[in-house]
Design a protein around this motif. Structure first.
Motif, short mmCIF file in Angstrom:
data_model
loop_
_atom_site.label_atom_id
_atom_site.label_comp_id
_atom_site.label_asym_id
_atom_site.label_seq_id
_atom_site.Cartn_x
_atom_site.Cartn_y
_atom_site.Cartn_z
N VAL A 193 6.26 -30.88 56.58
CA VAL A 193 6.26 -30.92 57.97
C VAL A 193 5.50 -29.88 58.62
CG1 VAL A 193 7.68 -30.75 60.23
CG2 VAL A 193 8.49 -32.19 58.16
N LEU A 194 5.72 -28.67 58.05
CA LEU A 194 4.71 -27.41 58.86
C LEU A 194 3.38 -27.58 58.55
CD1 LEU A 194 7.10 -24.32 58.21
CD2 LEU A 194 6.87 -25.81 60.43
N GLU A 195 2.92 -28.31 57.68
CA GLU A 195 1.57 -28.65 57.25
C GLU A 195 0.72 -29.60 58.15
OE1 GLU A 195 1.11 -29.00 53.04
OE2 GLU A 195 1.79 -31.39 53.29
N ARG A 196 1.49 -30.36 58.82
CA ARG A 196 0.89 -31.40 59.67
C ARG A 196 0.17 -30.95 60.84
NH1 ARG A 196 2.44 -36.39 58.43
NH2 ARG A 196 2.41 -37.27 60.24
N ASP A 197 -1.06 -31.78 60.99
CA ASP A 197 -1.76 -31.33 62.30
C ASP A 197 -1.27 -32.02 63.59
OD1 ASP A 197 -3.60 -29.44 60.99
OD2 ASP A 197 -4.97 -31.17 60.25
N THR A 198 -0.22 -32.89 63.51
CA THR A 198 0.09 -33.83 64.49
C THR A 198 1.52 -33.50 65.12
OG1 THR A 198 0.97 -35.26 62.74
CG2 THR A 198 -1.46 -35.79 63.68
#
Length: 546
Positions: free
Chosen positions: A290-295
């Motif tokens: 989740v934390l690596e998402r850009d959205t």
């Protein structure tokens, strides 16, 4: 005359425990081509189809198939007349036995109290080599009373049955895949009935309390229809408050479609999903996914707060004291996925800087990043998150590039409006004419009528000396409403740069997939604008999402 008799292949073996009491070695323990089915019922559709013989005679031991531990011992004898091979004869005596069996079926219900269920491990298999069929067929004497028997292949029988109901009908009173046998009656009258234990019957009632255990069972026993029911139920009941819990289960059970839907829900409702009780129960891999998402649609300081809550719960699960050191330890690599440079200096100073989770060196480097130019390198990602889905778009308002545009601390400004709602995420700016150079820059979008700054970022960028544009992004998307005037503003500090000329007053972007058109209208921005206008100047590119 010749015929083919297709038998159960050698993989359809019969364990000794399945031998019914009183069976002789001359009879098959698994399969008898001439006898009627259990309790006088006709054999199932894949069983032998026999007609009454026109004259007497007994098949005897030569008419049966002896099997021991799955081995077939064909009997052979002299051929008479037509010399028929691989034939199986049905005799009047066997028909009388069938009628006698039918007559006894009425007494079966009375003997129900004497019923004993015996379980045996089924060594039957529905797939065998077709070449074994001919080897399993005996060559028998021929007579005018012989009746040719044809048996359909039993391998891959499920491929011809489109519903569970049809498959159950095939298996009824059939040894195929049987894993339970019932012995009904007493003494010499005992009858052995094959049965099957089933998991699923095409009818299912799933609730929130049972769906996960049902999905686990469907996965374990490879029941795809039941699995599809469970996944569909989860999709219909997906909400922000259970998105993280379902995401963990979707990853555990390898359901990529469900996992994707959970992530989309988290993107749309990030704040609510992070506040849900189930968030702190997720595993580290899910947290990192989740934390690596850009959205994600939430400010970075709230992501940090949620990560600290998770670390506190994880430390307790690992029976560790919830100290800052242990929280950093359990967060592991996920800490580097929090984009501290996207915070304001006030947010960073009030939260992460005082948490004790970051090292002194990390705190100092981030404070320098917020306050000085050129900005020092930091170990954390400074790429803005965009809570918008879809494809990034951009427009260029100049058709030609020239050299030497100077800067003296005055902002380059251009007024614009659009015909539909969009979100601006950054500008493309020209760089130095003197080779690779670093620039300091402040970008803004200002509401013209109220003079309100809607979005800004004080940052920097590096150029390579070419006439290309270089991206400078806002920390968060800036909403632009249709038919409203805004000012794009960029204040650069650095050497002379390239600039654009032959500018266009109206620029239209057409989405390739949908054909949707976004029309930009550019106008002169009153006041000091460092010479930038519709025709010439800086801010050649606007980067946006629709």
């Amino acid at each position: 005359m010749r015929c083919c008799v297709c038998l159960f292949q050698q993989s359809l073996q019969c364990s000794p425990s399945k031998m019914a009491a009183g069976e002789s070695n001359s009879r098959s323990s698994c399969l008898n081509l001439t006898n009627s089915g259990p309790l006088g019922n006709a054999p199932p559709s894949n069983s032998a189809h026999s007609s009454p013989a026109s004259n007497g005679g007994s098949m005897g031991t030569a008419g049966g198939i002896n099997r021991s531990a799955g081995n077939s011992n064909p009997q052979s004898g002299p051929e008479n007349g037509g010399g028929a091979e691989s034939a199986v004869r049905s005799t009047p005596s066997t028909q009388n036995n069938s009628r006698q069996s039918i007559g006894q079926s009425g007494a079966t219900s009375g003997a129900a109290s004497n019923m004993t269920a015996t379980s045996s491990s089924s060594s039957s298999s529905a797939s065998t080599a077709s070449t074994d069929a001919s080897a399993a067929v005996p060559s028998l004497p021929s007579s005018p009373a012989s009746v040719l028997v044809y048996r359909e292949p039993v391998y891959n029988w499920q491929a011809t049955k489109s519903t569970v109901k049809e498959r159950f009908a095939f298996l009824f009173n059939n040894e195929v895949l049987s894993d339970v046998h019932f012995l009904v009656g007493k003494g010499m009258g005992v009858q052995r009935i094959p049965a099957h234990r089933f998991l699923y019957s095409d009818e299912v009632q799933i609730g929130p309390e049972t769906v996960m255990t049902t999905l686990y069972t469907a996965k374990k026993y490879a029941v795809p229809a039941l699995e599809a029911h469970c996944v569909e139920f989860l999709k219909k009941n997906l909400r922000a408050d259970n998105a993280f819990m379902l995401l963990t289960q979707a990853r555990l059970f390898d359901e990529p479609q469900l996992a994707s839907l959970c992530l989309e829900n988290i993107d749309k409702n990030t704040a609510d999903a992070l506040a849900a009780e189930g968030f702190t129960d997720i595993d580290l891999d899910t947290l990192m996914a989740v934390l690596e998402r850009d959205t994600l649609g939430v400010r970075e300081v709230r992501l940090f707060g949620a990560a600290v809550r998770w670390a506190d719960a994880e430390a307790q699960r690992q029976q560790l004291q919830p100290t800052p050191e242990n929280k950093r330890r359990v967060l592991g690599k996920s800490l580097s996925l929090i984009r501290f440079p996207l915070m304001t200096i006030e947010e960073f100073a009030a939260g992460p800087a005082q948490s004790g989770i970051l090292t002194d060196r990390e705190v100092v480097s981030l404070f320098l990043h917020f306050t000085v130019n050129p900005k020092p390198h930091v170990e954390f990602i400074d790429r803005p998150r965009c809570c918008l889905r879809g494809k990034e778009c951009s427009i260029t308002r100049f058709s030609q590039v020239e050299s030497r545009w100077g800067y003296s601390g005055t902002s380059d400004r251009i007024r614009f409006s659009v015909n539909r709602r969009i979100f601006v995420v950054g500008f493309g700016l020209y760089g130095s004419i003197h080779g690779p150079t670093d620039y300091q820059v402040n970008i803004q979008i200002i509401h013209t009528d109220s003079n309100t700054v809607l979005g800004q970022n004080d940052t920097g960028f590096s150029c390579d000396g070419t006439a290309s544009t270089f991206r400078v992004m806002f920390k968060e998307p800036v909403e632009i409403l249709p038919s409203v005037n805004y000012i794009a503003c960029a204040t650069l500090k650095g050497p002379d740069s390239h600039y654009g000329t032959k500018g266009m007053r109206k620029v239209t972007h057409e989405a390739p997939a949908t054909g949707t058109k976004t029309c930009f209208t550019f106008c002169y921005a009153a006041g000091n604008n460092n010479g930038t206008s519709v025709e010439d100047g800086q801010i050649p590119e606007v980067i946006f999402y629709t």
